[in-house]
Design a protein around this motif. Structure first.
Motif, PDB file in Angstrom:
ATOM      1  N   ALA A   1     -20.372  -6.320 -15.299  1.00  0.00           N
ATOM      2  CA  ALA A   1     -19.405  -6.576 -16.530  1.00  0.00           C
ATOM      3  C   ALA A   1     -17.977  -5.763 -16.020  1.00  0.00           C
ATOM      4  N   ASP A   2     -17.186  -6.140 -16.806  1.00  0.00           N
ATOM      5  CA  ASP A   2     -15.857  -5.819 -16.227  1.00  0.00           C
ATOM      6  C   ASP A   2     -15.881  -4.325 -16.451  1.00  0.00           C
ATOM      7  N   ASP A   3     -16.312  -3.586 -17.572  1.00  0.00           N
ATOM      8  CA  ASP A   3     -16.140  -2.304 -17.905  1.00  0.00           C
ATOM      9  C   ASP A   3     -17.130  -1.443 -17.142  1.00  0.00           C
ATOM     10  N   ASP A   4     -17.976  -2.004 -16.353  1.00  0.00           N
ATOM     11  CA  ASP A   4     -19.026  -1.035 -15.648  1.00  0.00           C
ATOM     12  C   ASP A   4     -18.328  -0.857 -14.185  1.00  0.00           C
ATOM     13  N   LEU A   5     -17.058  -1.723 -13.859  1.00  0.00           N
ATOM     14  CA  LEU A   5     -16.437  -1.238 -12.414  1.00  0.00           C
ATOM     15  C   LEU A   5     -15.421  -0.249 -13.074  1.00  0.00           C
ATOM     16  N   VAL A   6     -15.451   1.077 -12.712  1.00  0.00           N
ATOM     17  CA  VAL A   6     -14.631   2.014 -13.174  1.00  0.00           C
ATOM     18  C   VAL A   6     -13.437   1.903 -12.181  1.00  0.00           C
ATOM     19  N   SER A   7     -13.618   1.936 -10.933  1.00  0.00           N
ATOM     20  CA  SER A   7     -12.336   1.517  -9.793  1.00  0.00           C
ATOM     21  C   SER A   7     -12.858   1.222  -8.354  1.00  0.00           C
ATOM     22  N   PHE A   8     -11.905   0.862  -7.729  1.00  0.00           N
ATOM     23  CA  PHE A   8     -12.211   0.346  -6.415  1.00  0.00           C
ATOM     24  C   PHE A   8     -10.996   0.618  -5.344  1.00  0.00           C
ATOM     25  N   SER A   9     -11.054   0.773  -4.251  1.00  0.00           N
ATOM     26  CA  SER A   9      -9.997   0.835  -3.353  1.00  0.00           C
ATOM     27  C   SER A   9     -10.518   0.129  -1.942  1.00  0.00           C
ATOM     28  N   ILE A  10      -9.371  -0.452  -1.076  1.00  0.00           N
ATOM     29  CA  ILE A  10      -9.679  -1.067   0.008  1.00  0.00           C
ATOM     30  C   ILE A  10      -9.846  -0.066   1.129  1.00  0.00           C
ATOM     31  N   PHE A  11     -11.006  -0.104   1.900  1.00  0.00           N
ATOM     32  CA  PHE A  11     -11.400   0.445   2.961  1.00  0.00           C
ATOM     33  C   PHE A  11     -10.635  -0.183   4.313  1.00  0.00           C
ATOM     34  N   LYS A  12     -11.182  -1.611   4.335  1.00  0.00           N
ATOM     35  CA  LYS A  12     -10.931  -2.239   5.405  1.00  0.00           C
ATOM     36  C   LYS A  12     -10.360  -3.610   5.252  1.00  0.00           C
ATOM     37  N   ARG A  13      -9.508  -4.332   5.699  1.00  0.00           N
ATOM     38  CA  ARG A  13      -9.107  -5.597   5.360  1.00  0.00           C
ATOM     39  C   ARG A  13      -8.891  -6.319   6.828  1.00  0.00           C
ATOM     40  N   SER A  14      -9.593  -7.553   7.041  1.00  0.00           N
ATOM     41  CA  SER A  14      -9.163  -8.117   8.264  1.00  0.00           C
ATOM     42  C   SER A  14      -9.421  -9.565   7.791  1.00  0.00           C
ATOM     43  N   TYR A  15      -9.285 -10.742   8.858  1.00  0.00           N
ATOM     44  CA  TYR A  15      -9.545 -11.871   8.560  1.00  0.00           C
ATOM     45  C   TYR A  15     -10.428 -12.584   9.517  1.00  0.00           C
TER      46      TYR A  15
ATOM     47  N   ASP B   1       0.842   3.494   5.214  1.00  0.00           N
ATOM     48  CA  ASP B   1      -0.505   3.614   4.446  1.00  0.00           C
ATOM     49  C   ASP B   1      -1.464   2.501   4.784  1.00  0.00           C
ATOM     50  N   GLU B   2      -0.962   1.109   5.443  1.00  0.00           N
ATOM     51  CA  GLU B   2      -1.591   0.180   5.595  1.00  0.00           C
ATOM     52  C   GLU B   2      -2.513   0.744   6.933  1.00  0.00           C
ATOM     53  N   ILE B   3      -2.346   1.411   7.789  1.00  0.00           N
ATOM     54  CA  ILE B   3      -2.956   1.802   9.027  1.00  0.00           C
ATOM     55  C   ILE B   3      -4.478   2.099   8.588  1.00  0.00           C
ATOM     56  N   LEU B   4      -4.515   2.720   7.289  1.00  0.00           N
ATOM     57  CA  LEU B   4      -5.989   3.240   6.753  1.00  0.00           C
ATOM     58  C   LEU B   4      -6.744   2.123   6.644  1.00  0.00           C
ATOM     59  N   TYR B   5      -6.125   0.964   6.551  1.00  0.00           N
ATOM     60  CA  TYR B   5      -7.376  -0.189   5.981  1.00  0.00           C
ATOM     61  C   TYR B   5      -7.181  -1.586   6.607  1.00  0.00           C
TER      62      TYR B   5
ATOM     63  N   PHE C   1      -1.420  10.611  10.801  1.00  0.00           N
ATOM     64  CA  PHE C   1      -0.448   9.780  11.111  1.00  0.00           C
ATOM     65  C   PHE C   1       0.323   9.580  10.078  1.00  0.00           C
ATOM     66  N   VAL C   2      -0.476   8.929   8.871  1.00  0.00           N
ATOM     67  CA  VAL C   2       0.139   8.793   7.601  1.00  0.00           C
ATOM     68  C   VAL C   2       1.068   9.907   7.060  1.00  0.00           C
ATOM     69  N   LYS C   3       0.366  11.099   7.367  1.00  0.00           N
ATOM     70  CA  LYS C   3       1.219  12.336   6.668  1.00  0.00           C
ATOM     71  C   LYS C   3       2.384  12.436   7.576  1.00  0.00           C
TER      72      LYS C   3
ATOM     73  N   PRO D   1      -4.711  -1.776  13.093  1.00  0.00           N
ATOM     74  CA  PRO D   1      -3.514  -1.147  12.884  1.00  0.00           C
ATOM     75  C   PRO D   1      -2.724  -0.727  14.124  1.00  0.00           C
ATOM     76  N   HIS D   2      -1.497  -0.819  13.730  1.00  0.00           N
ATOM     77  CA  HIS D   2      -0.556  -0.403  15.017  1.00  0.00           C
ATOM     78  C   HIS D   2       0.798   0.160  14.569  1.00  0.00           C
ATOM     79  N   ILE D   3       1.591   0.829  15.182  1.00  0.00           N
ATOM     80  CA  ILE D   3       2.556   1.347  14.478  1.00  0.00           C
ATOM     81  C   ILE D   3       4.052   0.843  15.242  1.00  0.00           C
ATOM     82  N   GLY D   4       3.998   0.970  16.643  1.00  0.00           N
ATOM     83  CA  GLY D   4       5.068   0.454  17.229  1.00  0.00           C
ATOM     84  C   GLY D   4       5.947   1.440  17.813  1.00  0.00           C
ATOM     85  N   THR D   5       6.780   1.526  18.600  1.00  0.00           N
ATOM     86  CA  THR D   5       7.401   2.748  19.245  1.00  0.00           C
ATOM     87  C   THR D   5       8.436   3.423  18.472  1.00  0.00           C
ATOM     88  N   PHE D   6       9.446   2.605  17.732  1.00  0.00           N
ATOM     89  CA  PHE D   6      10.337   3.181  17.049  1.00  0.00           C
ATOM     90  C   PHE D   6       9.785   4.198  15.835  1.00  0.00           C
TER      91      PHE D   6
END
Length: 552
Positions: free
Chosen positions: A29-43, A193-197, A186-188, A201-206
């Motif tokens: 049920a909707d109120d049973d889900l307290v929170s969520f966060s994305i750990f990994k996203r791919s396709y 932030d997206e490199i965490l999920y 690296f994020v600090k 992930p990549h950053i690029g030279t600049f």
């Protein structure tokens, strides 16, 4: 928290669809889900006309125990592992001797950072210049045909990874989640932030330039010291009743620094340092590496082949690929360091040699895709001891310099002409990106015959997987020889040299990493090993999450 994996949604979906999918999948049920966060996203691109986004999410629910019991046979729902980094200890207040870190690429950066965070106040010795000065010297080769042997793509703050695609993924086993520590730091330092999920992930030279500076400043703030243009020319080794031990290093100007703990984070191109260490009796052995060329195609061709009608979708970005072919002559040919929307760059570090590498920015929006197409070789191909691989690299790079015209232009050939075995006379529809420039020729004489034979066979085979890969106008640029270190400075389970106590071979140059993430992870491992040795902790605890934590 619980980790739910393999949660699939259509490529284009509203933000609220993810929460709805979690509720449906877990029958909540909707109120049973307290929170969520994305750990990994791919396709998932196996069906090009129906691409799926694939999520792994960490969820907080009201009754975790009951949910785990309900889904006890579901391997896609498990307790979220503890990925917080725990320091092995903290330096004693009366620390009498500071550890030395030789090299300030990804491995050296993380070795120094973790040592500094534990209070050990490391001294870093980098033969090249600070990253912004180094960038100017690198442009000197790319734009003016002028090579600085001490400040280039290979040497200087940030190491070879600074002038690369900035890839932050690896296939290493990482049971204690040290890779997460790398990404978090690296994020600090300014990475998105997206490199965490995101899955790749990549950053690029600049972006890497600013991040490397920020991490250096953090090390210095914590009591560490970073010295540039300080090449180590000798090591001080003392023989004792229990064997040999490191006692310090000598620098270019003759200065000696004493320390019983020296980390060698040299990178794969510090050939003169390898030769010095070998002459001093440090144990090392030849190891396999790979040789080949860079190949360039229009990025649009790769996007269409890999993503079909979804090519150009900003959620997907520029498409990449990974290819392998086992040739009839027994050689393996594979794509290496693929750079979507990038450029081929001059990566020489020695005079009168030509070496290629790939680079891209965070946006990955250049017109071409490029990748190394390389052939695996082993010490049987270059007998003669630990330094024989270096000799082979130099021979191939000198030949490439000669074929390129002797001015740091690179030899190049159209794929169609290479397959047919004839020299190229003019470019087609693909404009090569290598700077300072290319000289069209026949690449057949720049690599051993077995490598040329294997690559000629592999290119049409790759075309079966990516339509257009063997297009006649695609460009091959030579040579790619710095895929990894040609030797290993072998170490034991305590991360110390097999025959020189206190000497810690680390990272890609020592043969223990391959890329930014794995080099950073190895730097952390070696820093922990130094701390254990100083503090008298059991080396067998390596990898275990134990010991007191400490603040930054």
């Amino acid at each position: 928290m619980l980790r739910l994996t393999e949660l699939k949604l259509p490529l284009v979906h509203p933000p609220e669809a993810l929460r709805a999918a979690i509720l449906q999948r877990l029958e909540l049920a909707d109120d049973d889900l307290v929170s969520f966060s994305i750990f990994k996203r791919s396709y998932d691109a196996r069906k090009k006309h129906a691409l799926l986004m694939v999520y792994a999410v960490d969820v907080e629910v009201k009754n975790e125990a009951a949910l785990l019991k309900k889904f006890r046979n579901d391997r896609h729902l498990v307790p979220t592992p503890d990925m917080d980094y725990t320091f092995v200890g903290h330096a004693p207040e009366n620390l009498s001797e500071r550890p030395l870190v030789v090299g300030f690429g990804p491995c050296g950066i993380f070795a120094a950072l973790v040592l500094a965070q534990m209070g050990f106040r490391p001294i870093v010795l980098e033969r090249g210049k600070a990253v912004r000065e180094r960038t100017q010297d690198t442009w000197g080769l790319w734009r003016k045909h002028v090579l600085n042997p001490e400040s280039n793509v290979q040497f200087g703050e940030g190491g070879a990874g600074t002038f690369s695609d900035g890839k932050l993924y690896s296939q290493i086993k990482d049971p204690t989640h040290l890779g997460r520590k790398v990404l978090t730091e690296f994020v600090k330092a300014g990475a998105p932030d997206e490199i965490l999920y995101v899955s790749k992930p990549h950053i690029g030279t600049f972006r890497l330039v600013g991040m490397v500076e920020a991490m250096r400043h953090e090390i210095e703030k914590l009591g560490g010291e970073v010295r540039f243009q300080q090449r180590v020319t000798d090591v001080l080794i003392e023989a004792g009743p229990t064997g040999k031990r490191i006692r310090g290093v000598t620098l270019t100007g003759g200065e000696t620094l004493t320390s019983s703990h020296v980390i060698l984070a040299l990178g794969h191109s510090a050939r003169d340092t390898f030769e010095m260490l070998h002459a001093r009796g440090v144990y090392m052995e030849a190891k396999p590496f790979s040789i080949g060329f860079r190949i360039e195609h229009p990025q649009a061709l790769i996007d269409k082949a890999r993503l079909g009608p979804n090519a150009g979708n900003p959620l997907l970005g520029a498409a990449d690929y990974k290819l392998v072919h086992h040739a009839r002559n027994g050689r393996s040919v594979y794509s290496f360091c693929m750079c979507p929307g990038g450029t081929v760059v001059a990566a020489a570090s020695e005079p009168n040699c030509v070496v290629t590498n790939g680079m891209s920015q965070y946006s990955r929006n250049e017109r071409n895709a490029n990748a190394g197409i390389v052939v695996g070789i082993t010490p049987a191909d270059y007998p003669g001891g630990p330094l024989a691989g270096i000799a082979l690299q130099r021979k191939l790079e000198a030949r490439a310099f000669e074929l390129g015209g002797g001015n740091y232009d690179a030899p190049a050939q159209l794929v169609g002409d290479f397959i047919e075995g004839k020299p190229s006379r003019q470019l087609g529809s693909v404009e090569p990106s290598y700077q300072p420039g290319v000289h069209l020729t026949d690449l057949a004489t720049v690599l051993p015959d077995y490598a040329i034979e294997a690559i000629r066979e592999a290119l049409p085979a790759f075309d079966q997987q990516i339509k257009g890969f063997a297009m006649k106008d695609a460009v091959l640029t030579g040579v790619e020889t710095r895929t990894s270190s040609p030797l290993r400075i072998t170490r034991g389970d305590d991360y110390q040299s097999l025959n020189i106590k206190g000497l810690y071979p680390a990272g890609e140059g020592a043969g223990y990493a391959g890329g930014i993430l794995s080099a950073g992870v190895d730097g952390i491992k070696v820093a922990e090993a130094v701390a254990r040795d100083v503090l008298g902790l059991d080396p067998a605890d390596a990898g275990a999450k134990s010991g007191p934590g400490c603040g930054y």
